[in-house]
Design a protein around this motif. Structure first.
Motif, short mmCIF file in Angstrom:
data_model
loop_
_atom_site.label_atom_id
_atom_site.label_comp_id
_atom_site.label_asym_id
_atom_site.label_seq_id
_atom_site.Cartn_x
_atom_site.Cartn_y
_atom_site.Cartn_z
N THR A 1 0.67 -1.04 -0.03
CA THR A 1 0.10 -0.01 -0.07
C THR A 1 0.77 1.30 -0.05
OG1 THR A 1 -0.20 0.01 2.25
CG2 THR A 1 -1.89 -1.05 1.02
N LEU A 2 2.02 1.13 0.64
CA LEU A 2 2.89 2.38 0.74
C LEU A 2 3.45 2.61 -0.80
CD1 LEU A 2 5.10 1.90 3.88
CD2 LEU A 2 3.69 3.67 3.42
N LEU A 3 3.82 1.77 -1.46
CA LEU A 3 4.50 2.04 -2.85
C LEU A 3 3.39 2.29 -3.85
CD1 LEU A 3 6.85 -1.09 -3.22
CD2 LEU A 3 7.49 1.31 -2.83
N THR A 4 2.02 1.74 -3.47
CA THR A 4 0.88 2.04 -4.53
C THR A 4 0.70 3.39 -4.34
OG1 THR A 4 0.08 -0.13 -4.23
CG2 THR A 4 -1.52 1.54 -4.93
N SER A 5 0.52 3.92 -3.00
CA SER A 5 0.17 5.60 -2.65
C SER A 5 1.32 6.43 -3.36
CB SER A 5 -0.02 5.77 -1.19
OG SER A 5 1.30 5.21 -0.49
N ALA A 6 2.66 5.87 -3.23
CA ALA A 6 3.63 6.88 -3.65
C ALA A 6 3.37 6.96 -5.21
CB ALA A 6 4.85 6.27 -3.20
N ILE A 7 3.16 5.69 -6.03
CA ILE A 7 2.95 5.84 -7.26
C ILE A 7 2.05 6.48 -7.86
CG2 ILE A 7 2.46 4.16 -9.56
CD1 ILE A 7 4.13 2.12 -7.77
N VAL A 8 0.55 6.62 -7.28
CA VAL A 8 -0.34 7.28 -7.44
C VAL A 8 -0.01 8.73 -7.26
CG1 VAL A 8 -2.48 8.21 -6.67
CG2 VAL A 8 -2.08 5.73 -6.69
N MET A 9 0.66 9.03 -6.23
CA MET A 9 1.09 10.75 -6.09
C MET A 9 2.20 11.14 -7.34
SD MET A 9 0.51 13.29 -4.38
CE MET A 9 0.85 14.77 -5.09
N ILE A 10 3.08 9.93 -7.86
CA ILE A 10 3.82 10.34 -9.03
C ILE A 10 3.20 10.48 -10.12
CG2 ILE A 10 5.64 9.56 -10.33
CD1 ILE A 10 6.90 7.79 -7.86
N ILE A 11 2.20 9.73 -10.51
CA ILE A 11 1.35 9.81 -11.69
C ILE A 11 0.71 11.43 -11.66
CG2 ILE A 11 -0.86 9.21 -12.66
CD1 ILE A 11 0.18 6.28 -11.77
N ALA A 12 0.11 11.77 -10.30
CA ALA A 12 -0.63 13.01 -10.36
C ALA A 12 0.27 14.23 -10.49
CB ALA A 12 -0.89 13.13 -8.71
N VAL A 13 1.65 14.29 -10.23
CA VAL A 13 2.45 15.26 -10.22
C VAL A 13 2.94 15.32 -11.79
CG1 VAL A 13 3.12 15.48 -8.07
CG2 VAL A 13 4.62 14.11 -9.40
N TYR A 14 2.90 14.34 -12.40
CA TYR A 14 3.22 14.22 -13.86
C TYR A 14 2.08 14.78 -14.79
CZ TYR A 14 7.66 11.89 -13.73
OH TYR A 14 9.00 11.49 -13.89
N LEU A 15 0.70 14.42 -14.21
CA LEU A 15 -0.58 14.72 -15.01
C LEU A 15 -0.77 16.37 -14.80
CD1 LEU A 15 -3.11 11.86 -14.28
CD2 LEU A 15 -1.83 12.49 -16.35
N PHE A 16 -0.20 16.70 -13.43
CA PHE A 16 -0.42 18.11 -13.14
C PHE A 16 0.72 18.76 -12.60
CE2 PHE A 16 -4.41 15.84 -12.40
CZ PHE A 16 -5.38 16.44 -13.20
N PRO A 17 1.57 18.99 -13.59
CA PRO A 17 2.97 19.33 -13.28
C PRO A 17 3.01 20.66 -12.21
CG PRO A 17 2.95 19.74 -15.37
CD PRO A 17 1.52 18.94 -14.98
N ILE A 18 4.01 20.83 -11.50
CA ILE A 18 4.31 21.78 -10.48
C ILE A 18 5.35 22.55 -11.13
CG2 ILE A 18 4.69 22.73 -8.22
CD1 ILE A 18 3.45 19.98 -7.18
N HIS A 19 5.12 23.91 -11.84
CA HIS A 19 6.20 24.63 -12.38
C HIS A 19 5.94 26.01 -11.72
CE1 HIS A 19 7.39 21.41 -14.94
NE2 HIS A 19 6.20 21.17 -15.49
N GLN A 20 6.43 26.23 -10.77
CA GLN A 20 6.38 27.64 -10.07
C GLN A 20 7.36 27.75 -8.92
OE1 GLN A 20 2.32 26.66 -8.17
NE2 GLN A 20 3.36 27.60 -6.44
#
Length: 408
Positions: A89-108
């Motif tokens: 579950t730890l790795l799954t949650s981390a992978i979900v977050m990685i996908i999220a920051v790729y879909l909605f990149p933080i450039h600021q």
């Protein structure tokens, strides 16, 4: 019709009162701002009572559970399954977050805010491990800052009672009795929860609310969105894995009070009593819930795993570094696992994870740590919900695989 209404109020009165307290606290915090600090002591009193009672609760819960085991090999199987579920579950949650920051990149650019830094011990690795797993005096076990040491001591005490056999029967009865007494004490303290959590939440909203809409709005939006997605979609998936539609209904019918407690306290440890009570209602076997939930609070944190990825992403954007390299991502996943193990379960407790990430990636500590600390504070409420509810849903899956539990 009247009977159904009465049953609903009876079954959900505590949840409705708790939810009402948090909503009232939010409204007061937004309305009166910093003036609401006058009621913060009410929340502090509730949390102090809760934290004071949790230490003996954990000792008696774990020790009595181990002491009552019939076969020692059963615990070994439980531990193997627990480790697999926790890591999965730890790795799954981390992978979900990685996908999220790729879909909605933080450039600021992130404005550096001056915040007081905690004193962070930088001893050698051996000393840090020894300090994490043990204490050099008995009284230090009675602090929630020594949670892992207390849990290990409780396990050893339970095993010693088990090995003592008939000669240890009186002590086993003492542990069982202490466990029941502590459960009743926590029930009494939780009667204060609507008022105490409402007051504490009002202060939290008044203090941190403005920052949520300022510089950190975009990364926080991505994080909160990803966490809500993980909470509803993946926790539902885990429930189905644990036992299909029936387990799904059982989980979502009993996780509300622990979730609200987690939001109000921002502490996985403070949510242990609510989780144990929910697990009992869910018919999770006592030997599973009394081991998995107390152990999961300091060791298993899906929300912290996701926040580690967010912090690394923001810091990389802040210093113009590329987060897309496979080696960088693999290292980030490794950091999330370590962070989950070494971070405490107390509110805003310990910035070891942030220091580790900053050091490993070679970022300037003075500029990077304040940003990581502020992000950690602002994501704390929903991160704690995932951490605490993650222990509850994990206990269902572990119960399914280790005890073949079926929900009806």
């Amino acid at each position: 019709m009247e009977v159904k209404k009465n049953n609903f109020l009876k079954n959900y009165s505590s949840i409705l009162l708790l939810l009402g307290g948090i909503i009232a606290g939010t409204i007061l915090g937004l309305t009166f701002g910093k003036k609401i600090e006058v009621i913060k002591p009410i929340g502090d009193i509730f949390l102090n009572l809760l934290f004071t009672a949790i230490i003996p609760l954990i000792f008696f819960t774990i020790s009595s559970s181990i002491a009552n085991l019939e076969r020692t090999d059963k615990l070994g199987r439980l531990f193997v399954i627990m480790i697999v579920v926790f890591l999965g579950t730890l790795l799954t949650s981390a992978i979900v977050m990685i996908i999220a920051v790729y879909l909605f990149p933080i450039h600021q650019d992130v404005i550096l805010s001056k915040v007081p830094l905690e004193a962070i011990s930088m001893g050698n690795t051996g000393d840090q491990i020894a300090g994490l797993l043990t204490t050099n005096d008995f009284f230090e076990l009675l602090s929630r800052k020594s949670m892992l040491a207390l849990i290990i001591f409780s396990f050893l005490m339970g095993f010693s009672t088990l090995r003592a056999g008939e000669k240890g029967s009186s002590f086993k009865s003492f542990l069982d009795s202490g466990n029941e007494v502590m459960k009743q004490l926590l029930n009494i303290i939780m009667k204060m929860a609507p008022l105490g959590l409402g007051a504490y939440f009002a202060y939290q909203v008044s203090f941190y609310g403005p920052q949520l809409l300022g510089t950190y709005a975009k990364p926080l939006g991505v994080y909160y969105g990803a966490c809500l997605f993980y909470f509803f979609v993946f926790f539902s998936l885990y429930a189905f894995i644990a036992g299909g539609k029936k387990a799904f209904v059982v989980f979502w019918s009993n996780n509300i009070t622990p979730a609200l407690t987690a939001i109000g306290t921002c502490s996985s440890i403070a949510t242990i009593p609510a989780n144990l009570e929910a697990a009992e209602k869910m018919k999770i076997p006592v030997n599973v819930r009394n081991v998995v939930i107390p152990l999961g609070a300091p060791l298993h944190k899906d929300g912290s795993s996701m926040s580690s990825i967010l912090k690394i992403t923001v810091l990389f954007a802040m210093f113009g570094k590329d987060f897309t390299e496979p080696s960088t991502i693999l290292l980030a996943l490794g950091i999330t696992i370590v962070v989950s193990i070494v971070e405490g379960g107390i509110p805003n407790g310990g910035y070891i994870g942030e220091v580790l990430a900053i050091t490993v990636y070679g970022l300037p500590m003075a500029e990077a740590l304040p940003v990581a600390m502020i992000l950690g504070t602002l994501v704390d409420p929903i991160a704690t919900v995932l951490n605490a509810n993650g222990d509850l849903i994990s206990s269902m899956m572990i119960s399914r695989f280790s005890e073949k539990t079926k929900w009806t």
